[in-house]
Design a protein around this motif. Structure first.
Motif, mmCIF file in Angstrom:
data_model
loop_
_atom_site.group_PDB
_atom_site.id
_atom_site.type_symbol
_atom_site.label_atom_id
_atom_site.label_comp_id
_atom_site.label_asym_id
_atom_site.label_seq_id
_atom_site.Cartn_x
_atom_site.Cartn_y
_atom_site.Cartn_z
ATOM 1 N N THR A 183 0.854 -1.203 0.000
ATOM 2 C CA THR A 183 0.000 0.000 0.000
ATOM 3 C C THR A 183 0.881 1.240 0.000
ATOM 4 N N VAL A 184 0.548 2.185 -0.860
ATOM 5 C CA VAL A 184 1.330 3.430 -0.917
ATOM 6 C C VAL A 184 1.104 4.210 0.377
ATOM 7 N N ALA A 185 2.189 4.382 1.123
ATOM 8 C CA ALA A 185 2.098 5.094 2.404
ATOM 9 C C ALA A 185 2.354 6.585 2.253
ATOM 10 N N GLU A 186 3.282 6.927 1.373
ATOM 11 C CA GLU A 186 3.620 8.331 1.153
ATOM 12 C C GLU A 186 4.000 8.540 -0.308
ATOM 13 N N VAL A 187 3.711 9.739 -0.800
ATOM 14 C CA VAL A 187 4.153 10.137 -2.142
ATOM 15 C C VAL A 187 4.899 11.452 -1.991
ATOM 16 N N LEU A 222 7.795 6.925 -4.209
ATOM 17 C CA LEU A 222 6.753 6.322 -3.371
ATOM 18 C C LEU A 222 7.386 5.624 -2.182
ATOM 19 N N GLN A 223 6.721 5.681 -1.047
ATOM 20 C CA GLN A 223 7.035 4.831 0.080
ATOM 21 C C GLN A 223 5.916 3.796 0.167
ATOM 22 N N ALA A 280 10.225 4.392 -7.441
ATOM 23 C CA ALA A 280 9.910 5.524 -8.304
ATOM 24 C C ALA A 280 8.435 5.483 -8.661
ATOM 25 N N ASN A 281 7.793 6.640 -8.713
ATOM 26 C CA ASN A 281 6.365 6.717 -9.054
ATOM 27 C C ASN A 281 6.226 6.675 -10.576
ATOM 28 N N ALA A 282 6.580 5.510 -11.136
ATOM 29 C CA ALA A 282 6.569 5.334 -12.592
ATOM 30 C C ALA A 282 6.188 3.891 -12.892
ATOM 31 N N GLY A 283 6.024 3.611 -14.194
ATOM 32 C CA GLY A 283 5.722 2.240 -14.592
ATOM 33 C C GLY A 283 4.267 1.879 -14.493
ATOM 34 N N LYS A 330 14.174 -0.259 -12.380
ATOM 35 C CA LYS A 330 13.959 -1.628 -12.868
ATOM 36 C C LYS A 330 12.662 -2.228 -12.329
ATOM 37 N N VAL A 331 11.984 -1.486 -11.479
ATOM 38 C CA VAL A 331 10.744 -1.978 -10.871
ATOM 39 C C VAL A 331 9.549 -1.523 -11.702
ATOM 40 N N ILE A 332 8.588 -2.416 -11.888
ATOM 41 C CA ILE A 332 7.329 -2.082 -12.556
ATOM 42 C C ILE A 332 6.211 -2.198 -11.546
ATOM 43 N N ILE A 333 5.297 -1.221 -11.551
ATOM 44 C CA ILE A 333 4.203 -1.169 -10.584
ATOM 45 C C ILE A 333 2.865 -1.312 -11.302
#
Length: 355
Positions: free
Chosen positions: A243-247, A252-253, A265-268, A349-352
């Motif tokens: 769950t996104v805790a902070e932006v 993102l946290q 990163a807030n991407a993907g 390298k992470v996809i969300i």
């Protein structure tokens, strides 16, 4: 309009819909891979292009001509079957010449065309052999030569390398790519092998349950899957929910449980994430960073298992926040079962995926 164009193609077998509303354009000289698990509809599409199956709806156009009602032998489509389908009682020459003889071409022309195509597949000295006297790779070349000798407008390859061992499969990938480029053939290859698809094709089409999920260049599909199913199929073996805790700005946290926060990163994703969003993140195992010592941004885990694979080693890691992850490493100093390690996920390298 492409050289081969499929519009709104649907095929049903009774109450079962094998392929539904498929749209695909293939340019002249392009090789496109239909990639997916067994039963996803890729071979059904191939058989409709060849004329062995008639679609319930939609159109198939080759070089500007709709071929839905054109019989298979008049479509000028070359086919390489999975089992090669060679005539065991015929020599290499006669196997390749068979379709030319059916068209009643002259002996001189048949001899010339067969000789040219056998030279192209490097079998010119095997024309008097029978299939049983050939290796698996040589049999595959004969089947390919038989498909090519008709000078097809479209070449269809149905799991052409599945019966070969790993080395032969690699060698034949190179041969197919060389010949396809040399002849400039418009080609569709059906495969369930991700490595085969991305190494051979100009574009890859991912299918599931009769639908196209994603299509694009190999690097795009391999590195930027559009949804979880595609990611899983393309080898993204790490999936962690949170769950996104902070932006904060572009970062993102993400709360992944147990009070653990991962910075991403807030991407993907199609739309940027907001606080409170449920997400699932994924990363390829070879992109996970591993360290024996604690470093900033790294998280602790314990080695559950390590599997040596030759060029690399696959680590199964139990994280302190409960998830099991996988990492590929190439170091010779391999962590042992039960040993503590530290890992990190590079943000780029992470996809969300939003849940």
């Amino acid at each position: 309009m492409g050289y081969l164009e499929i519009k709104n193609l649907t095929k049903k077998f009774g109450d079962f819909t094998a392929v539904e509303d498929i749209n695909l354009t293939v340019e002249k000289g392009e090789m496109v891979a239909l990639l997916g698990a067994s039963g996803c509809g890729k071979t059904t599409i191939l058989r409709m292009i060849a004329g062995f199956l008639e679609p319930n709806s939609g159109t198939i156009t080759i070089n500007g001509k709709v071929v839905n009602r054109t019989p298979p032998h008049k479509r000028n489509v070359g086919i390489l079957f999975q089992n090669y389908a060679l005539f065991p009682h015929m020599t290499v020459f006669n196997n390749v010449a068979f379709s030319l003889k059916l068209k009643k071409l002259g002996k001189k022309e048949i001899r010339q065309r067969v000789a040219e195509i056998l030279k192209l597949v490097e079998l010119e000295e095997k024309e008097d052999r029978y299939p049983r006297q050939l290796s698996g790779g040589q049999q595959q070349r004969v089947a390919l030569a038989r498909a090519l000798v008709m000078e097809p407008e479209v070449l269809l390859l149905d799991e052409p390398l599945s019966n070969l061992d790993a080395k032969l499969r690699h060698d034949m990938q190179g041969e197919i790519k060389r010949i396809q480029k040399e002849l400039g053939l418009t080609t569709i290859i059906v495969t369930h092998d991700q490595e085969e698809a991305v190494s051979l094709a100009n574009r890859v089409v991912i299918m599931n349950a009769g639908h196209i999920l994603q299509k694009g260049e190999p690097t795009e599909v391999f590195n930027h899957p559009s949804e979880r199913f595609v990611a899983d199929f393309m080898g993204f073996s790490n999936f962690i929910e949170g769950t996104v805790a902070e932006v904060s700005g572009g970062e993102l946290q993400v709360d992944v449980g147990g009070g653990y926060l991962l910075s991403l990163a807030n991407a993907g994703v199609p739309q940027p994430c907001c606080k409170g969003d449920r997400i699932e993140m994924t990363i390829r195992p070879e992109k996970v960073l591993i360290s024996r010592t604690k470093q900033e941004g790294y998280h602790k885990g314990t080695i559950l298992n390590s599997t040596y694979k030759g060029l690399d080693t696959l680590l199964d890691i139990q994280t302190d926040f409960g998830a099991e992850i996988h990492a590929n490493i190439t170091e010779n100093d391999i962590p042992k079962e039960g040993e503590a390690v530290y890992f990190a996920f590079p943000s780029d390298k992470v996809i969300i995926y939003k849940k």
